[in-house]
Scaffold this motif. Sequence first.
Motif, PDB file in Angstrom:
ATOM      1  N   UNK A  72       3.165  17.070  -0.949  1.00  0.00           N
ATOM      2  CA  UNK A  72       4.284  16.134  -0.810  1.00  0.00           C
ATOM      3  C   UNK A  72       4.582  15.893   0.664  1.00  0.00           C
ATOM      4  N   UNK A  73       4.353  16.870   1.498  1.00  0.00           N
ATOM      5  CA  UNK A  73       4.541  16.697   2.937  1.00  0.00           C
ATOM      6  C   UNK A  73       3.545  15.684   3.501  1.00  0.00           C
ATOM      7  N   UNK A  74       2.289  15.765   3.031  1.00  0.00           N
ATOM      8  CA  UNK A  74       1.277  14.790   3.452  1.00  0.00           C
ATOM      9  C   UNK A  74       1.690  13.380   3.033  1.00  0.00           C
ATOM     10  N   UNK A  75       2.203  13.259   1.819  1.00  0.00           N
ATOM     11  CA  UNK A  75       2.607  11.952   1.291  1.00  0.00           C
ATOM     12  C   UNK A  75       3.742  11.357   2.122  1.00  0.00           C
ATOM     13  N   UNK A  76       4.729  12.175   2.447  1.00  0.00           N
ATOM     14  CA  UNK A  76       5.851  11.708   3.271  1.00  0.00           C
ATOM     15  C   UNK A  76       5.356  11.304   4.655  1.00  0.00           C
ATOM     16  N   UNK A  77       4.451  12.102   5.207  1.00  0.00           N
ATOM     17  CA  UNK A  77       3.942  11.826   6.558  1.00  0.00           C
ATOM     18  C   UNK A  77       3.194  10.504   6.613  1.00  0.00           C
ATOM     19  N   UNK A  78       2.362  10.229   5.608  1.00  0.00           N
ATOM     20  CA  UNK A  78       1.594   8.980   5.639  1.00  0.00           C
ATOM     21  C   UNK A  78       2.511   7.777   5.425  1.00  0.00           C
ATOM     22  N   UNK A  79       3.551   7.940   4.601  1.00  0.00           N
ATOM     23  CA  UNK A  79       4.495   6.842   4.373  1.00  0.00           C
ATOM     24  C   UNK A  79       5.239   6.477   5.655  1.00  0.00           C
ATOM     25  N   UNK A  80       5.532   7.478   6.473  1.00  0.00           N
ATOM     26  CA  UNK A  80       6.311   7.238   7.688  1.00  0.00           C
ATOM     27  C   UNK A  80       5.529   6.512   8.770  1.00  0.00           C
ATOM     28  N   UNK A  81       4.230   6.364   8.586  1.00  0.00           N
ATOM     29  CA  UNK A  81       3.419   5.688   9.595  1.00  0.00           C
ATOM     30  C   UNK A  81       3.495   4.174   9.499  1.00  0.00           C
ATOM     31  N   UNK A  82       3.956   3.663   8.355  1.00  0.00           N
ATOM     32  CA  UNK A  82       3.944   2.211   8.142  1.00  0.00           C
ATOM     33  C   UNK A  82       5.292   1.725   7.645  1.00  0.00           C
ATOM     34  N   UNK A  83       5.496   0.423   7.761  1.00  0.00           N
ATOM     35  CA  UNK A  83       6.656  -0.244   7.164  1.00  0.00           C
ATOM     36  C   UNK A  83       6.137  -1.466   6.438  1.00  0.00           C
ATOM     37  N   UNK A  84       6.758  -1.788   5.317  1.00  0.00           N
ATOM     38  CA  UNK A  84       6.253  -2.874   4.488  1.00  0.00           C
ATOM     39  C   UNK A  84       7.271  -4.004   4.384  1.00  0.00           C
ATOM     40  N   UNK A  85       6.777  -5.223   4.482  1.00  0.00           N
ATOM     41  CA  UNK A  85       7.587  -6.429   4.269  1.00  0.00           C
ATOM     42  C   UNK A  85       7.093  -7.052   2.975  1.00  0.00           C
ATOM     43  N   UNK A  86       7.992  -7.168   2.002  1.00  0.00           N
ATOM     44  CA  UNK A  86       7.623  -7.590   0.658  1.00  0.00           C
ATOM     45  C   UNK A  86       7.780  -9.099   0.474  1.00  0.00           C
ATOM     46  N   UNK A  87       7.226  -9.596  -0.630  1.00  0.00           N
ATOM     47  CA  UNK A  87       7.391 -11.011  -0.974  1.00  0.00           C
ATOM     48  C   UNK A  87       8.856 -11.360  -1.192  1.00  0.00           C
ATOM     49  N   UNK A  88       9.584 -10.455  -1.843  1.00  0.00           N
ATOM     50  CA  UNK A  88      10.941 -10.783  -2.302  1.00  0.00           C
ATOM     51  C   UNK A  88      12.038 -10.134  -1.458  1.00  0.00           C
ATOM     52  N   UNK A  89      11.730  -9.830  -0.186  1.00  0.00           N
ATOM     53  CA  UNK A  89      12.691  -9.373   0.825  1.00  0.00           C
ATOM     54  C   UNK A  89      13.179  -7.936   0.601  1.00  0.00           C
ATOM     55  N   UNK A  90      13.640  -7.596  -0.641  1.00  0.00           N
ATOM     56  CA  UNK A  90      14.119  -6.249  -0.962  1.00  0.00           C
ATOM     57  C   UNK A  90      15.249  -5.787  -0.048  1.00  0.00           C
ATOM     58  N   UNK A  91      16.178  -6.680   0.243  1.00  0.00           N
ATOM     59  CA  UNK A  91      17.341  -6.314   1.046  1.00  0.00           C
ATOM     60  C   UNK A  91      18.442  -5.747   0.163  1.00  0.00           C
ATOM     61  N   UNK A  92      19.306  -4.927   0.764  1.00  0.00           N
ATOM     62  CA  UNK A  92      20.506  -4.452   0.069  1.00  0.00           C
ATOM     63  C   UNK A  92      21.504  -5.598   0.009  1.00  0.00           C
ATOM     64  N   UNK A  93      21.848  -6.026  -1.199  1.00  0.00           N
ATOM     65  CA  UNK A  93      22.713  -7.200  -1.351  1.00  0.00           C
ATOM     66  C   UNK A  93      24.150  -6.935  -0.915  1.00  0.00           C
ATOM     67  N   UNK A  94      24.563  -5.651  -0.966  1.00  0.00           N
ATOM     68  CA  UNK A  94      25.950  -5.316  -0.630  1.00  0.00           C
ATOM     69  C   UNK A  94      26.106  -4.914   0.829  1.00  0.00           C
ATOM     70  N   UNK A  95      25.066  -5.140   1.639  1.00  0.00           N
ATOM     71  CA  UNK A  95      25.127  -4.801   3.059  1.00  0.00           C
ATOM     72  C   UNK A  95      24.813  -6.030   3.893  1.00  0.00           C
ATOM     73  N   UNK A  96      25.417  -6.095   5.079  1.00  0.00           N
ATOM     74  CA  UNK A  96      25.178  -7.217   5.975  1.00  0.00           C
ATOM     75  C   UNK A  96      23.753  -7.155   6.529  1.00  0.00           C
ATOM     76  N   UNK A  97      23.376  -8.225   7.205  1.00  0.00           N
ATOM     77  CA  UNK A  97      22.048  -8.239   7.840  1.00  0.00           C
ATOM     78  C   UNK A  97      21.912  -7.061   8.797  1.00  0.00           C
ATOM     79  N   UNK A  98      22.930  -6.824   9.598  1.00  0.00           N
ATOM     80  CA  UNK A  98      22.883  -5.707  10.549  1.00  0.00           C
ATOM     81  C   UNK A  98      22.802  -4.369   9.821  1.00  0.00           C
TER      82      UNK A  98
END
Length: 250
Positions: A72-98
């Motif tokens: 699980x440590x390896x999995x967390x480590x590899x996830x932290x190397x990248x960031x993903x931008x999705x087709x459908x934005x996946x923003x928190x609707x109850x939070x501002x842009x900032x």
Amino acid sequence: MIEIKGLSKKFNNRQALADVSLEVLKGEVLSIIGHSGSGKSTLLRCLNFLEKPDAGEIRIDEVRLNATKYSSRDEIAIRRQSAMVFQSYNLFRNKTALENVTESLIYTKGFSKADARALGLELLERVGLLPQAAQYPITLSGGQQQRVAIARALAVDPKVILFDEPTSALDPELINEVLDVIQNLAREKTTMIIVTHEMEFARKVSDHVIFMADGQVVERGSARQLFERPSDERTRRFLRQTGEIEEYVI
């Protein structure tokens, strides 16, 4: 920066990825093209472990993971190397842009609220959305929401940003504002892998392009080589269908 060896993934009886290998250098932009269902998005999702591959090795910078034997440590480590931008934005609707941008800074990176706010405003300015910092996603256009998502991805300072069809949910008139931001990131030598159906954009922004079909990398090369002189008949057929190849003599 990125090395993938023998990556495979099956869903029930369907082979979504079959022994995929590729490399991406630091600061390069790799675009992935192909028909729907060819394995493009599955490849991205396996890179950051939204989908867990069945076999293969992934290395991003100094972090390496073997898909058949990892913790699980390896999995967390590899996830932290990248960031993903999705087709459908996946923003928190109850939070501002900032707040969408600062959330990961505070709760993942350990920033103080003041420091997170300062960096968040800087990132929103970078994507042209500083005046919209206090607005909620519902008040933003699709292009603006996707630019917030890009700022959020930049906030975690990833080794690579993964874009999964970043303009597919946008109205035609909003596409360019997102593509312009991505093109600026390319000029800044941000390492990116982009799944896209925007052929002209892929040709303009990419250092390398790969064409996928049936879960496999059929052809790879520089953007100019692949679009102007594709060697595989399946690549030529795809480009002909998208209207790209008729400009060239093959």
